[in-house]
Structures are given as structure tokens and as C-alpha cells.
Design a protein around this motif. Structure first.
Motif, PDB file in Angstrom:
ATOM      1  N   UNK A 129       0.873  -1.181   0.160  1.00 31.52           N
ATOM      2  CA  UNK A 129       0.091  -0.164  -0.081  1.00 31.52           C
ATOM      3  C   UNK A 129       0.930   1.302  -0.050  1.00 31.52           C
ATOM      4  N   UNK A 130       0.289   2.072  -0.578  1.00 28.37           N
ATOM      5  CA  UNK A 130       1.083   3.433  -0.444  1.00 28.37           C
ATOM      6  C   UNK A 130       0.225   4.800   0.065  1.00 28.37           C
ATOM      7  N   UNK A 131       0.633   5.150   1.295  1.00 26.37           N
ATOM      8  CA  UNK A 131       0.019   6.286   2.205  1.00 26.37           C
ATOM      9  C   UNK A 131       0.419   7.571   1.750  1.00 26.37           C
ATOM     10  N   UNK A 132      -0.153   8.446   1.663  1.00 25.81           N
ATOM     11  CA  UNK A 132       0.165   9.957   1.255  1.00 25.81           C
ATOM     12  C   UNK A 132      -0.331  10.649   2.377  1.00 25.81           C
ATOM     13  N   UNK A 133       0.484  11.863   2.440  1.00 25.34           N
ATOM     14  CA  UNK A 133       0.063  12.877   3.477  1.00 25.34           C
ATOM     15  C   UNK A 133       0.287  14.211   2.842  1.00 25.34           C
ATOM     16  N   UNK A 134      -0.713  15.247   3.093  1.00 23.71           N
ATOM     17  CA  UNK A 134      -0.559  16.283   2.463  1.00 23.71           C
ATOM     18  C   UNK A 134      -0.975  17.429   3.373  1.00 23.71           C
ATOM     19  N   UNK A 186      13.531   4.652  10.356  1.00 24.60           N
ATOM     20  CA  UNK A 186      12.473   3.726  10.551  1.00 24.60           C
ATOM     21  C   UNK A 186      12.524   2.920  11.837  1.00 24.60           C
ATOM     22  N   UNK A 187      11.307   2.723  12.123  1.00 25.33           N
ATOM     23  CA  UNK A 187      11.210   1.450  13.184  1.00 25.33           C
ATOM     24  C   UNK A 187      11.916   0.120  12.829  1.00 25.33           C
ATOM     25  N   UNK A 188      12.451  -0.361  13.570  1.00 24.91           N
ATOM     26  CA  UNK A 188      13.100  -1.910  13.256  1.00 24.91           C
ATOM     27  C   UNK A 188      12.155  -2.489  12.625  1.00 24.91           C
ATOM     28  N   UNK A 189      10.770  -2.481  13.079  1.00 21.75           N
ATOM     29  CA  UNK A 189       9.559  -3.733  12.573  1.00 21.75           C
ATOM     30  C   UNK A 189       9.555  -3.134  11.157  1.00 21.75           C
ATOM     31  N   UNK A 190       9.891  -2.188  10.692  1.00 20.58           N
ATOM     32  CA  UNK A 190       9.462  -1.748   9.101  1.00 20.58           C
ATOM     33  C   UNK A 190      10.699  -1.713   8.231  1.00 20.58           C
ATOM     34  N   UNK A 191      11.992  -1.648   8.720  1.00 20.83           N
ATOM     35  CA  UNK A 191      13.051  -1.461   8.213  1.00 20.83           C
ATOM     36  C   UNK A 191      13.190  -2.460   6.773  1.00 20.83           C
ATOM     37  N   UNK A 192      13.556  -2.157   5.675  1.00 18.33           N
ATOM     38  CA  UNK A 192      13.570  -2.703   4.586  1.00 18.33           C
ATOM     39  C   UNK A 192      12.272  -3.228   3.890  1.00 18.33           C
ATOM     40  N   UNK A 193      11.091  -2.721   4.561  1.00 19.40           N
ATOM     41  CA  UNK A 193       9.711  -2.796   3.817  1.00 19.40           C
ATOM     42  C   UNK A 193       8.911  -1.492   3.674  1.00 19.40           C
ATOM     43  N   UNK A 194       9.219  -0.486   4.466  1.00 21.16           N
ATOM     44  CA  UNK A 194       8.536   0.570   4.417  1.00 21.16           C
ATOM     45  C   UNK A 194       9.563   1.617   3.812  1.00 21.16           C
ATOM     46  N   UNK A 195       9.113   2.708   2.824  1.00 25.25           N
ATOM     47  CA  UNK A 195      10.062   3.558   2.436  1.00 25.25           C
ATOM     48  C   UNK A 195       9.236   5.074   2.459  1.00 25.25           C
ATOM     49  N   UNK A 198       4.955  10.737   1.150  1.00 30.03           N
ATOM     50  CA  UNK A 198       4.480   9.183   0.748  1.00 30.03           C
ATOM     51  C   UNK A 198       5.252   8.068   1.736  1.00 30.03           C
ATOM     52  N   UNK A 199       4.374   7.323   2.071  1.00 26.66           N
ATOM     53  CA  UNK A 199       4.915   6.105   2.541  1.00 26.66           C
ATOM     54  C   UNK A 199       4.581   4.692   2.104  1.00 26.66           C
ATOM     55  N   UNK A 200       5.621   4.442   1.162  1.00 27.57           N
ATOM     56  CA  UNK A 200       5.348   3.035   0.446  1.00 27.57           C
ATOM     57  C   UNK A 200       5.482   2.014   1.333  1.00 27.57           C
ATOM     58  N   UNK A 201       4.697   0.967   1.747  1.00 28.06           N
ATOM     59  CA  UNK A 201       4.634  -0.184   2.409  1.00 28.06           C
ATOM     60  C   UNK A 201       4.507  -1.415   1.792  1.00 28.06           C
ATOM     61  N   UNK A 202       5.537  -2.296   1.541  1.00 29.22           N
ATOM     62  CA  UNK A 202       5.605  -3.257   1.117  1.00 29.22           C
ATOM     63  C   UNK A 202       5.751  -4.721   2.042  1.00 29.22           C
ATOM     64  N   UNK A 203       5.416  -5.859   1.292  1.00 27.08           N
ATOM     65  CA  UNK A 203       5.482  -7.028   2.055  1.00 27.08           C
ATOM     66  C   UNK A 203       4.523  -6.887   3.566  1.00 27.08           C
TER      67      UNK A 203
END
Length: 134
Positions: free
Chosen positions: A18-23, A60-69, A80-85
Motif C-alpha cells: 500500500x502507499x500512504x500519502x500525507x498532504x 524507520x522503526x526496526x519493525x518496518x526497516x527494509x519494507x517501508x520507504x 509518501x509512505x510506501x509499504x511493502x510485504x
């Protein structure tokens, strides 16, 4: 009053993205560090990620490192927060938050601890729900 608006939440299967956006409403994000927190029912709020005004510092929180950008696009006034896996443990309401001076001069996003312990955030969004379930 400074307001932020999140979008992009929804239902996704485990392993999905999912991709979250903040404006912002009524001001531009250019001079603000922006980050994401999340909170699941019955749990404490957790810092997820932060990006500095220039984009050079992120954490990044350790729990999301490598998955969220986390990225920012000043032309679109959006972070934008790109959330993978994604996995079921990522199910939460996600909030974006922003802070300006003096935090930005102190590079508030240089470390995760510096971001999550900062108590003077200037703006919050209403949150967007992310549900990871099969």
C-alpha cells in the motif's frame, strides 16, 4: 490550525503493498519534517518513519526497516509512505505528523529515537486505516 490529510489506507492481503500519502491544508510542508505513527486498538502509539525537510535524513522503526520507504515530493506537497510485504502486525491506523522549527534545525529525523521522543509536533492528520488480512 495546521492540518494534515492522509490517504491511501485500505484492506490488503499479507505480502501486499500500500502507499500512504500525507498532504497539508492551509500551509506547505516544505519547511516541516514529516513522519508517520501508527496505533492499533489496545496498543500504544508507535513511531514508524520520519523524513527531514530536505529528504536527506530518514529513519524507520526496526519493525518496518527494509519494507517501508518514506519519500517527499515538494512539487506535490506530499509525503509518501510506501509499504511493502505487509503482514497482519502492520494493521493499524496510520497518522502523519509534522514539525517545524526548532526541531528541523536540530535534524529531528536524524535518528528514530529523536523523532519518536519529540513532544512538540505542530500538526497531525486524522489517520487512515490499514488492514492486512487474508
Amino acid at each position: 490550525q495546521l492540518q494534515l490529510v492522509e490517504s491511501g489506507g485500505g484492506l490488503v492481503q499479507p505480502g501486499g503493498s500500500l502507499r500512504l500519502s500525507c498532504t497539508s491544508s492551509g500551509f506547505t510542508l516544505d519547511n516541516y519534517a514529516v513522519g508517520w505513527f501508527r496505533q492499533a486498538p489496545g496498543k500504544e502509539r508507535e513511531g514508524v518513519s520520519c523524513i527531514s525537510t530536505t529528504g536527506r535524513s530518514t529513519n524507520y522503526a526496526d519493525s518496518v526497516k527494509g519494507r517501508f520507504f518514506i519519500t517527499r515530493d515538494k512539487t506535490k506537497n506530499t509525503v509518501t509512505l510506501q509499504m511493502n510485504n505487509l503482514n497482519p502486525e502492520d494493521t493499524s491506523t496510520y497518522f502523519c505528523a509534522a514539525t517545524g522549527e526548532p526541531a528541523t534545525s536540530q535534524d529531528i529525523c536524524a535518528t528514530y529515537d529523536r523523532w519518536v521522543k519529540y513532544e512538540h509536533l505542530d500538526a497531525w492528520g486524522q489517520g487512515t486505516l490499514v488492514t492486512v488480512s487474508s
